[in-house]
Design an enzyme around this catalytic site. Structure first.
Site, PDB file in Angstrom:
ATOM      1  N   ALA A 142      48.557  33.421  32.309  1.00  0.00           N
ATOM      2  CA  ALA A 142      49.634  33.159  33.280  1.00  0.00           C
ATOM      3  C   ALA A 142      49.171  33.552  34.682  1.00  0.00           C
ATOM      4  O   ALA A 142      49.384  32.825  35.653  1.00  0.00           O
ATOM      5  CB  ALA A 142      50.888  33.938  32.892  1.00  0.00           C
ATOM      6  N   TYR A 159      47.208  37.217  30.897  1.00  0.00           N
ATOM      7  CA  TYR A 159      46.026  36.921  31.724  1.00  0.00           C
ATOM      8  C   TYR A 159      45.990  35.430  32.100  1.00  0.00           C
ATOM      9  O   TYR A 159      45.708  35.065  33.245  1.00  0.00           O
ATOM     10  CB  TYR A 159      44.786  37.331  30.923  1.00  0.00           C
ATOM     11  N   ILE A 212      31.463  35.705  31.252  1.00  0.00           N
ATOM     12  CA  ILE A 212      30.431  36.323  32.093  1.00  0.00           C
ATOM     13  C   ILE A 212      30.160  37.735  31.581  1.00  0.00           C
ATOM     14  O   ILE A 212      31.102  38.487  31.294  1.00  0.00           O
ATOM     15  CB  ILE A 212      30.890  36.388  33.575  1.00  0.00           C
ATOM     16  N   ASN A 251      38.845  39.593  43.908  1.00  0.00           N
ATOM     17  CA  ASN A 251      38.122  39.632  42.636  1.00  0.00           C
ATOM     18  C   ASN A 251      38.713  40.599  41.616  1.00  0.00           C
ATOM     19  O   ASN A 251      38.516  40.421  40.416  1.00  0.00           O
ATOM     20  CB  ASN A 251      36.656  40.006  42.942  1.00  0.00           C
ATOM     21  N   VAL A 266      44.925  47.166  44.538  1.00  0.00           N
ATOM     22  CA  VAL A 266      45.572  45.942  45.036  1.00  0.00           C
ATOM     23  C   VAL A 266      47.060  45.875  44.680  1.00  0.00           C
ATOM     24  O   VAL A 266      47.796  45.078  45.253  1.00  0.00           O
ATOM     25  CB  VAL A 266      44.854  44.656  44.539  1.00  0.00           C
ATOM     26  N   LYS A 306      46.017  33.846  35.793  1.00  0.00           N
ATOM     27  CA  LYS A 306      44.895  33.032  36.290  1.00  0.00           C
ATOM     28  C   LYS A 306      45.336  31.600  36.625  1.00  0.00           C
ATOM     29  O   LYS A 306      44.771  30.970  37.524  1.00  0.00           O
ATOM     30  CB  LYS A 306      43.752  33.028  35.264  1.00  0.00           C
ATOM     31  N   SER A 356      40.038  31.769  36.308  1.00  0.00           N
ATOM     32  CA  SER A 356      39.241  31.837  35.070  1.00  0.00           C
ATOM     33  C   SER A 356      39.374  30.506  34.350  1.00  0.00           C
ATOM     34  O   SER A 356      40.373  29.796  34.506  1.00  0.00           O
ATOM     35  CB  SER A 356      39.778  32.948  34.161  1.00  0.00           C
TER      36      SER A 356
HETATM   37  P1  NAP Z   1      35.187  44.177  35.618  1.00  0.00           P
HETATM   38  O1  NAP Z   1      33.767  44.337  35.253  1.00  0.00           O
HETATM   39  O2  NAP Z   1      36.234  44.764  34.729  1.00  0.00           O
HETATM   40  O3  NAP Z   1      35.391  44.690  37.118  1.00  0.00           O
HETATM   41  C1  NAP Z   1      36.657  44.626  37.703  1.00  0.00           C
HETATM   42  C2  NAP Z   1      36.733  45.659  38.794  1.00  0.00           C
HETATM   43  O4  NAP Z   1      38.076  45.618  39.319  1.00  0.00           O
HETATM   44  C3  NAP Z   1      36.519  47.089  38.273  1.00  0.00           C
HETATM   45  O5  NAP Z   1      35.627  47.758  39.165  1.00  0.00           O
HETATM   46  C4  NAP Z   1      37.900  47.690  38.323  1.00  0.00           C
HETATM   47  O6  NAP Z   1      37.896  49.063  38.663  1.00  0.00           O
HETATM   48  C5  NAP Z   1      38.530  46.963  39.477  1.00  0.00           C
HETATM   49  N1  NAP Z   1      39.982  47.047  39.452  1.00  0.00           N
HETATM   50  C6  NAP Z   1      40.805  47.069  38.380  1.00  0.00           C
HETATM   51  N2  NAP Z   1      42.073  47.186  38.771  1.00  0.00           N
HETATM   52  C7  NAP Z   1      42.060  47.246  40.128  1.00  0.00           C
HETATM   53  C8  NAP Z   1      43.059  47.387  41.109  1.00  0.00           C
HETATM   54  N3  NAP Z   1      44.353  47.505  40.772  1.00  0.00           N
HETATM   55  N4  NAP Z   1      42.700  47.429  42.415  1.00  0.00           N
HETATM   56  C9  NAP Z   1      41.402  47.346  42.765  1.00  0.00           C
HETATM   57  N5  NAP Z   1      40.401  47.224  41.879  1.00  0.00           N
HETATM   58  C10 NAP Z   1      40.721  47.171  40.565  1.00  0.00           C
HETATM   59  O7  NAP Z   1      35.579  42.621  35.759  1.00  0.00           O
HETATM   60  P2  NAP Z   1      34.641  41.326  35.950  1.00  0.00           P
HETATM   61  O8  NAP Z   1      34.294  40.821  34.606  1.00  0.00           O
HETATM   62  O9  NAP Z   1      33.592  41.592  36.946  1.00  0.00           O
HETATM   63  O10 NAP Z   1      35.724  40.312  36.543  1.00  0.00           O
HETATM   64  C11 NAP Z   1      35.946  40.146  37.934  1.00  0.00           C
HETATM   65  C12 NAP Z   1      37.003  39.075  38.130  1.00  0.00           C
HETATM   66  O11 NAP Z   1      36.566  37.853  37.507  1.00  0.00           O
HETATM   67  C13 NAP Z   1      38.344  39.416  37.485  1.00  0.00           C
HETATM   68  O12 NAP Z   1      39.402  38.923  38.275  1.00  0.00           O
HETATM   69  C14 NAP Z   1      38.282  38.681  36.163  1.00  0.00           C
HETATM   70  O13 NAP Z   1      39.563  38.402  35.660  1.00  0.00           O
HETATM   71  C15 NAP Z   1      37.523  37.426  36.562  1.00  0.00           C
HETATM   72  N6  NAP Z   1      36.860  36.771  35.433  1.00  0.00           N
HETATM   73  C16 NAP Z   1      35.947  37.437  34.662  1.00  0.00           C
HETATM   74  C17 NAP Z   1      35.369  36.781  33.567  1.00  0.00           C
HETATM   75  C18 NAP Z   1      34.363  37.443  32.665  1.00  0.00           C
HETATM   76  O14 NAP Z   1      34.000  36.835  31.637  1.00  0.00           O
HETATM   77  N7  NAP Z   1      33.868  38.623  32.964  1.00  0.00           N
HETATM   78  C19 NAP Z   1      35.721  35.456  33.306  1.00  0.00           C
HETATM   79  C20 NAP Z   1      36.643  34.821  34.122  1.00  0.00           C
HETATM   80  C21 NAP Z   1      37.219  35.480  35.188  1.00  0.00           C
HETATM   81  P3  NAP Z   1      37.722  50.220  37.580  1.00  0.00           P
HETATM   82  O15 NAP Z   1      36.319  50.097  37.088  1.00  0.00           O
HETATM   83  O16 NAP Z   1      37.935  51.459  38.386  1.00  0.00           O
HETATM   84  O17 NAP Z   1      38.776  49.950  36.559  1.00  0.00           O
END
Ligand code: NAP
Length: 246
Positions: A156, A154, A187, A89, A63, A158, A141
């Site tokens: 900033a 992060y 999560i 996402n 992205v 979000k 978030s």
């Molecule tokens: P995750 O398990 O780390 O998965 C994120 C995915 O995004 C990974 O597959 C990663 O690929 C991919 N990614 C990273 N950089 C990228 C880029 N430049 N272009 C395209 N894809 C990219 O994260 P998640 O916990 O599912 O979180 C998903 C979203 O929810 C994020 O925006 C996160 O900030 C938000 N969120 C998560 C939580 C939580 O507690 N988990 C809470 C609040 C918000 P690689 O595996 O190849 O690196």
């Protein structure tokens, strides 16, 4: 099925919430375009979506790479003719306290989590405007609402995503495009892998439901917001936190 005949582009769909969202959308009848920074990362997601009966393709799309992402969207348009739903996402963390945070950590998180959403939205919105309909869902978030220790970059990003959402709902609503943000709490995904057990236990105690959320519990909200059942929800920031207030 809520999303029949819809083409959904989901970034960061290789694992975690993105993978769960792709599968939920597939079960709701959508055609899935699963993007991740590495194409091989989405193979499991594609297998699960196809097993659920959906048409699904995977694309390597970073992205932060504007021309590369634009080409990915051109591929989708050539194959499916449109993008009905964009789930912004993809996200990363590079945590450090303000006094220790490097410029590289700051820039990397802003680049993926904030500018990446701008890039992806700019790539799909012209087509949505042309068709007079579309849905954009942005990953914010709970920390974007309340702040969080060790996450200047992060938080900033979000909080900025909430700003995008409230701005784009005004700009794009009159053109038939709804824009909403989802603000998850803690999560259970690979993003939390680096968090020590003791900190995870403390997180659990902070949540009124006394547990971490599951990716599917966020995916359920994305599916609702993407569907026509949410036809009057626009510019909203909806928490999926188990009641957590930081
Ligand atoms: P995750 O398990 O780390 O998965 C994120 C995915 O995004 C990974 O597959 C990663 O690929 C991919 N990614 C990273 N950089 C990228 C880029 N430049 N272009 C395209 N894809 C990219 O994260 P998640 O916990 O599912 O979180 C998903 C979203 O929810 C994020 O925006 C996160 O900030 C938000 N969120 C998560 C939580 C939580 O507690 N988990 C809470 C609040 C918000 P690689 O595996 O190849 O690196």
């Amino acid at each position: 099925m809520k999303l029949q005949h819809k083409v959904a582009l989901i970034t960061g769909a290789g694992r975690g919430i993105g993978a769960a969202t792709a599968l939920k959308f597939a079960r709701e009848g959508a055609t899935i375009v699963a993007c991740d920074i590495h194409e091989d990362a989405v193979q499991d997601t594609l297998r699960d979506c196809r097993a659920a009966g959906a048409a699904a393709i995977g694309l390597a799309a970073d992205v932060t790479d504007r021309p590369g992402f634009g080409q990915a969207v051109d591929t989708i348009l050539a194959q499916f003719g449109r993008v009905d739903i964009l789930v912004n996402n993809a996200g990363i963390t590079r945590d450090a306290r303000l006094v220790n945070m490097t410029e590289a950590q700051f820039d990397a998180v802003i680049d993926v989590n904030l500018k990446g959403i701008f890039n992806a939205a700019q790539a799909v919105v012209p087509g949505m405007i042309e068709r007079g309909r579309g849905v954009i869902l942005n990953a914010s978030s709970v920390v974007g609402l309340y702040g969080n220790f060790g996450q200047t970059n992060y938080v900033a990003a979000k909080a900025g995503v909430i700003g995008f959402t409230r701005t784009w709902c005004r700009e794009l609503g009159p053109k038939g495009i709804r824009v909403n943000a989802v603000a998850p709490g803690f999560i259970q995904t690979p993003m939390l892998d680096s968090v020590p057990e003791t900190v995870l236990a403390r997180m659990n105690e902070q949540v009124p439901l006394r547990r971490l959320g599951q990716p599917e519990e966020v995916a359920n909200l994305y599916a609702f917001l993407a569907s026509d059942e949410a036809s009057y929800i626009n510019g909203a920031v909806i928490e999926v936190t188990g009641g957590l207030r930081l």
